[in-house]
Design an enzyme around this catalytic site. Sequence first.
Site, PDB file in Angstrom:
ATOM      1  N   ASN A   1       0.869  -1.175   0.000  1.00  0.00           N
ATOM      2  CA  ASN A   1       0.000   0.000   0.000  1.00  0.00           C
ATOM      3  C   ASN A   1       0.914   1.236   0.000  1.00  0.00           C
ATOM      4  O   ASN A   1       1.445   1.611   1.036  1.00  0.00           O
ATOM      5  CB  ASN A   1      -0.908  -0.022   1.235  1.00  0.00           C
TER       6      ASN A   1
ATOM      7  N   LYS B   1       0.079   4.215  -0.523  1.00  0.00           N
ATOM      8  CA  LYS B   1      -0.624   5.415  -0.044  1.00  0.00           C
ATOM      9  C   LYS B   1      -0.390   6.586  -1.013  1.00  0.00           C
ATOM     10  O   LYS B   1      -0.336   6.361  -2.224  1.00  0.00           O
ATOM     11  CB  LYS B   1      -0.201   5.721   1.392  1.00  0.00           C
TER      12      LYS B   1
ATOM     13  N   HIS C   1     -10.172   1.586   3.934  1.00  0.00           N
ATOM     14  CA  HIS C   1      -8.931   1.729   4.713  1.00  0.00           C
ATOM     15  C   HIS C   1      -9.191   2.728   5.841  1.00  0.00           C
ATOM     16  O   HIS C   1      -9.949   3.694   5.669  1.00  0.00           O
ATOM     17  CB  HIS C   1      -7.806   2.221   3.802  1.00  0.00           C
TER      18      HIS C   1
ATOM     19  N   GLU D   1      -7.622   5.112   6.902  1.00  0.00           N
ATOM     20  CA  GLU D   1      -7.361   6.526   6.549  1.00  0.00           C
ATOM     21  C   GLU D   1      -8.515   7.096   5.728  1.00  0.00           C
ATOM     22  O   GLU D   1      -8.797   8.298   5.805  1.00  0.00           O
ATOM     23  CB  GLU D   1      -6.009   6.634   5.816  1.00  0.00           C
TER      24      GLU D   1
ATOM     25  N   GLU E   1      -6.609  -4.541  10.140  1.00  0.00           N
ATOM     26  CA  GLU E   1      -5.575  -3.535  10.375  1.00  0.00           C
ATOM     27  C   GLU E   1      -5.933  -2.758  11.640  1.00  0.00           C
ATOM     28  O   GLU E   1      -6.702  -1.775  11.569  1.00  0.00           O
ATOM     29  CB  GLU E   1      -5.507  -2.557   9.195  1.00  0.00           C
TER      30      GLU E   1
ATOM     31  N   GLY F   1       1.248   2.526  10.721  1.00  0.00           N
ATOM     32  CA  GLY F   1       2.216   3.618  10.615  1.00  0.00           C
ATOM     33  C   GLY F   1       2.838   4.029  11.943  1.00  0.00           C
ATOM     34  O   GLY F   1       3.506   5.048  12.033  1.00  0.00           O
TER      35      GLY F   1
ATOM     36  N   SER G   1       2.194  -1.913  10.460  1.00  0.00           N
ATOM     37  CA  SER G   1       3.630  -1.991  10.761  1.00  0.00           C
ATOM     38  C   SER G   1       4.219  -3.378  10.523  1.00  0.00           C
ATOM     39  O   SER G   1       5.095  -3.832  11.266  1.00  0.00           O
ATOM     40  CB  SER G   1       3.907  -1.521  12.202  1.00  0.00           C
TER      41      SER G   1
HETATM   42  P1  PGA Z   1       1.895   0.428   7.717  1.00  0.00           P
HETATM   43  O1  PGA Z   1       0.533   0.677   6.895  1.00  0.00           O
HETATM   44  O2  PGA Z   1       2.466  -0.878   7.255  1.00  0.00           O
HETATM   45  O3  PGA Z   1       2.749   1.610   7.377  1.00  0.00           O
HETATM   46  O4  PGA Z   1       1.506   0.380   9.162  1.00  0.00           O
HETATM   47  C1  PGA Z   1      -0.348  -0.367   6.622  1.00  0.00           C
HETATM   48  C2  PGA Z   1      -1.599   0.168   5.965  1.00  0.00           C
HETATM   49  O5  PGA Z   1      -2.025   1.286   6.291  1.00  0.00           O
HETATM   50  O6  PGA Z   1      -2.193  -0.477   5.095  1.00  0.00           O
END
Ligand code: PGA
Length: 240
Positions: A10, A12, A88, A90, A154, A160, A196
Amino acid sequence: MSRRFLIAANWKMHPIPDGALEHDAPYQSHSDVDIEVFASTADLKACVDAKIVTGAQCARPEAEGAFTGDTSMRTVADIGCRSVLCGHSERRRYHSETDEFIAQQAIAALEHNLHPIVCIGETEQQRDAGKEKEVVAAQMKLLPVDSQITVAYEPVWAIGTGNTATPEQAQEMHAYIRSLVPENRRDHIRILYGGSMKPENARELLRQPDIDGGLVGGASLKPDTFADIVHIASELAAEK
Ligand code: PGA
């Protein structure tokens, strides 16, 4: 039954990592692990043209209309994408996407032969209150039943932040999420872990019986780091 691992990058709102479109980059399909890249909308075509299995990070269910700045499932499918992320955290947070809207996205994706990867997961506050299962059950409730759907668990507190769920926490949630899927689809649906994931924790996470891959954010932006995760998945696939 054995479900093939899916390691999804991903990216982003980051640009395409240097060298990622080269034919020998680790984002290309792999013989024993499925790989997909979720790029920003403007970069989807470049990824498709580079023969990467590509997905959009979001798309609207309507075929067209007055939705300034948005992209439809139909366009995503026409570009040649295979998949689309739905809900997601976000998107839930910055675009107020609701469970109802996310279910409509998943249905529209299936209608356009796109594989929806539906993201669910609790916040830190909800986990502290002991509500993590209640939260994911509510997020799963409106989803169509279809084995083309993939779920990504998630936990919001792990995205993140560098704080990964422990393999035990993740397995407990994955097993619970699987138990919510109707029995005839339960063994077929892939449930990815996201939050993460990195080479240091991928092996223990991917070893869990109900974890079928990863949705990798930060660690997917460096080709070498992403390659390490794919390599771990490939080793574990050989043991399955
Ligand atoms: P991350 O993001 O691996 O940076 O925690 C995962 C995601 O948001 O899909």
